[in-house]
Design a protein around this motif. Sequence first.
Motif, PDB file in Angstrom:
ATOM      1  N   PHE A  86       0.840  -1.194   0.000  1.00 26.63           N
ATOM      2  CA  PHE A  86       0.000   0.000   0.000  1.00 26.63           C
ATOM      3  C   PHE A  86       0.876   1.245   0.000  1.00 26.63           C
ATOM      4  N   LYS A 103      -5.588   1.279  -2.889  1.00 22.26           N
ATOM      5  CA  LYS A 103      -6.223  -0.033  -2.727  1.00 22.26           C
ATOM      6  C   LYS A 103      -5.210  -1.161  -2.726  1.00 22.26           C
ATOM      7  N   GLY A 104      -3.958  -0.849  -2.985  1.00 22.05           N
ATOM      8  CA  GLY A 104      -2.908  -1.843  -2.850  1.00 22.05           C
ATOM      9  C   GLY A 104      -2.584  -2.595  -4.119  1.00 22.05           C
ATOM     10  N   THR A 105      -1.389  -3.148  -4.136  1.00 24.33           N
ATOM     11  CA  THR A 105      -0.942  -4.079  -5.166  1.00 24.33           C
ATOM     12  C   THR A 105      -0.671  -5.409  -4.477  1.00 24.33           C
ATOM     13  N   LYS A 106      -1.379  -6.442  -4.927  1.00 24.59           N
ATOM     14  CA  LYS A 106      -1.155  -7.766  -4.340  1.00 24.59           C
ATOM     15  C   LYS A 106      -0.062  -8.481  -5.121  1.00 24.59           C
TER      16      LYS A 106
END
Lengths: 111, 112
Positions: A86, A103-106
């Motif tokens: 994040f 919203k983040g990077t997975k």
Amino acid sequence: GIQVEQSPPDLILQEGANSTLRCNFSDSVNNLQWFHQNPWGQLINLFYIPSGTKQNGRLSATTVATERYSLLYISSSQTTDSGVYFCAVPSYGAGSYQLTFGKGTKLSVIP
Amino acid sequence: SQTIHQWPATLVQPVGSPLSLECTVEGTSNPNLYWYRQAAGRGLQLLFYSVGIGQISSEVPQNLSASRPQDRQFILSSKKLLLSDSGFYLCAWEPRESEKLFFGSGTQLSVL
């Protein structure tokens, strides 16, 4: 309020590969933070980086505040790098302050 | 060095029951304290923040409340839990002299 967009939303890497994660924000900021959330939910503060470049082992981050983006570089990825990354920037109200998170990077690193 | 403790790690509660989650910070004075909730799907939502004892600001209307009875203690409460209160709750702190945020280990709350 300020908008924060991260890309890509999902990323799968072979162990040993390098990657670049991006964070764009819609307004001027005076700092930016990168966090890593491991698969057990723990959120670790990786970088506090208002501008310029910082390095911590295999990770480095660059923020170009004038162009409203930051990049997180992961080199020689390891399976322990898996999780969600994040970025967060501050927004200020009347006597208040809070961080707005993307919203983040997975990231999934496979052996 | 500073540390943050949050408990319990997991909690299963029936609908309508009360809630109390506690968070304490060690090794610092007068921190800013925060409660976040993370629903499935990753987004982090700020619920409450506090800049001092007894000073609580709420970011969203909800079934929850927060209190700060001591400088380094932050409590999240509910009188009657709803199904929609399920989620991952994270306490965080920030030193006064910096805006760098540090998180606790989180509480996974399941309301059944």
